[in-house]
Design an enzyme around this catalytic site. Structure first.
Site, PDB file in Angstrom:
ATOM      1  N   ALA A 118      24.526  35.838  27.460  1.00 53.85           N
ATOM      2  CA  ALA A 118      23.278  35.644  28.203  1.00 53.85           C
ATOM      3  C   ALA A 118      22.966  36.838  29.094  1.00 53.85           C
ATOM      4  CB  ALA A 118      23.347  34.362  29.029  1.00 53.85           C
TER       5      ALA A 118
ATOM      6  N   CYS B  54      33.536  32.724  20.100  1.00 55.80           N
ATOM      7  CA  CYS B  54      33.578  31.769  18.991  1.00 55.80           C
ATOM      8  C   CYS B  54      34.411  32.288  17.823  1.00 55.80           C
ATOM      9  CB  CYS B  54      32.159  31.469  18.500  1.00 55.80           C
ATOM     10  SG  CYS B  54      31.057  30.799  19.754  1.00 55.80           S
TER      11      CYS B  54
END
Length: 491
Positions: free
Chosen positions: A36, A69
């Site tokens: 982000a 991830c």
């Protein structure tokens, strides 16, 4: 409240504090250097030059813009190098006009004076003024106060440093290395605590590296992001893969030897030998700084923002990624759903708005996919408990279909569970458990949820068909057809 119009924002007191000379440009300060934060910085820089906007990003670690991830697949060996998980290094960001300061932690926010306080690796503390502040502090892995949880041989998987430490331990213990507790040549033992997304992905990684794996969770079934009946399918499949599942049992202790290294994981009534332990207990928003600064938090502890990703009630403070709560489009409630897809979108929106454009985040429908070995798992929309909490009345159906035409070689079974609203037939959610090309079928569900479609609408979708790819009715449509019948029967 719409996005800030920053052009007329007065330069804050303390803007010149910190390193460097006074700049005539507005200053954007970013706290957190991953998805982000750096997406916001990069987008703002694409839209505004350094003469118009100075951008400083503070990251307490060594890395920026990396894929957490991907860590389970790095540990498993699918990803070869650490740098393969880094989308853009600090130096690459710097070459694009961003002042990225790694090993520099933000230790305080001062919204009243529009400044942040930092501490670098040498212990030096400074105040830095801002015109716009972006909070992208991510999430903190849950680490309950279990005896032995900080012992040697217990690993988290939150960042690249965690992944690197675990990968080295796995390589040392793998079958072609020293034996585990069972003696030389016996498979080493791994215990994974937590049966959510990270837990099952790490269980797969350990299996593929030759470990004997035990998965322990206090929930009655793995994957609490699925309804329990679908979680049962996941548990049964993992058991068939040789993964021992210990469900409905809370860990009471991580047992260590005289050398302080892990030896076993204990529950109230069982002991599971371990050469290493992996924690996959989920995360909570990392918002201690925001809370101390008096910024608004939701029920899960995530920052609350408007659709422009501005922190509510704070005109020049923005937040995105795993530290915020997002609105669920089906219920209007806010939820903490930490996913890289959301974080990157939040960053794009924040960067655009700071640069004077207009962008909003419309919310989510709760889509997620994962896998454990050959088993693919997907969900989008509401679970039964979530629909009940929202006050919705619904019907549910579960079907077993095949990934291809039943007569075509390689067709595999697939279970699809679907929720539809009573009377209206509006789709509320679906879950999919199967093999080969099962998980990404959930994208049809996510699209239908976003469009507000009914299950009858889904039955009539013009989806692609040929025997190697799907039955005549795709499994999602088979479930939708049965759900439409259930809606009619419910009256």
């Amino acid at each position: 409240m719409g996005p800030a119009r920053t052009a007329g924002h007065a330069r804050p007191i303390g803007h010149t504090e910190g390193r460097g000379a006074v700049s005539a440009a507005r200053r954007m300060v970013v706290v957190g250097g991953d998805a982000a934060g750096m997406s916001a910085a990069a987008q703002a820089r694409r839209l505004l030059s350094a003469d118009e906007l100075e951008i400083i990003a503070f990251e307490r670690g060594d890395d920026t813009s990396y894929s957490a991830c991907g860590i389970p697949y790095w540990v498993a060996g699918d990803v070869e190098e650490r740098d393969d998980l880094v989308a853009r290094s600090p130096e690459e960001h710097r070459r694009r006009g961003l002042d990225v300061r790694t090993r520099t932690e933000v230790i305080a926010l001062d919204p009243d004076r529009s400044r942040v306080r930092t501490r670098d690796a040498g212990g030096t503390e400074e105040w830095h003024g801002y015109d716009d502040l972006v909070i992208a502090t991510g999430a903190t892995p849950l680490r309950p106060p279990i005896p032995g949880i900080d012992a040697e041989g217990v690993y988290g998987v939150q960042d690249l440093a965690d992944g690197e430490a675990l990968r080295k331990a796995v390589s040392r213990l793998a079958p072609d290395g020293p034996g585990g507790e069972g003696g030389a040549g016996s498979p080493p033992r791994a215990v994974v605590i937590g049966a959510g997304y990270i837990g099952i992905e790490m269980a797969e990684a350990m299996v593929r590296r030759g470990f004997r794996v035990t998965l322990v969770d206090r929930a009655p079934e793995p994957m609490t992001t699925l309804d329990p009946d679908m979680g049962t399918l996941v548990r049964e499949a993992m058991n068939a893969m040789g993964i021992e599942t210990v469900m409905g049992r809370a860990v009471t202790e991580i047992e260590t030897g005289e050398d302080g290294a892990v030896r076993a994981v204990r529950t109230a009534d069982s002991r599971h030998p371990a050469d290493l332990v992996v924690l996959g207990l989920g995360t909570s928003p990392r918002t201690a700084l925001a809370e101390a600064a008096g910024l608004p938090l939701g029920e899960s502890g995530g920052l609350l923002t408007d659709r422009a990703m501005q922190v509510r009630g704070h005109r020049h403070i923005w937040a995105g990624g795993d530290c915020v709560e997002v609105e669920h489009r089906l219920t209007g409630m806010t939820r903490h759903i930490p996913l890289g897809t959301h974080a990157n979108k939040h960053g794009q929106i924040i960067g655009s708005n700071i640069a004077g454009e207009y962008a909003t985040f419309p919310g989510v429908v709760g889509t997620a996919v994962s896998k454990v070995c050959e088993l693919e798992i997907a969900r989008s929309g509401l679970l039964e408990a979530e629909a009940t909490e929202a006050g919705l009345q619904y019907v549910t159906v579960t079907v077993e279909a095949t990934s291809r035409a039943g007569y075509y070689p390689g067709a595999r079974p697939m279970h699809v569970k679907m929720l539809a609203e009573r009377r209206t037939g509006r789709l509320l959610g679906a879950q999919i458990v199967g093999r080969e090309v099962a998980a990404k079928r959930v994208d049809v569900v996510a699209t239908a949820l976003t469009a507000g479609m009914t299950v009858t609408d889904i039955v009539m979708l013009d989806l692609g068909y040929a025997p190697p790819f799907s039955p005549t009715y795709d499994p999602v449509q088979v479930a939708a057809r049965k759900a439409a019948a259930a809606v009619r029967a419910a009256g």
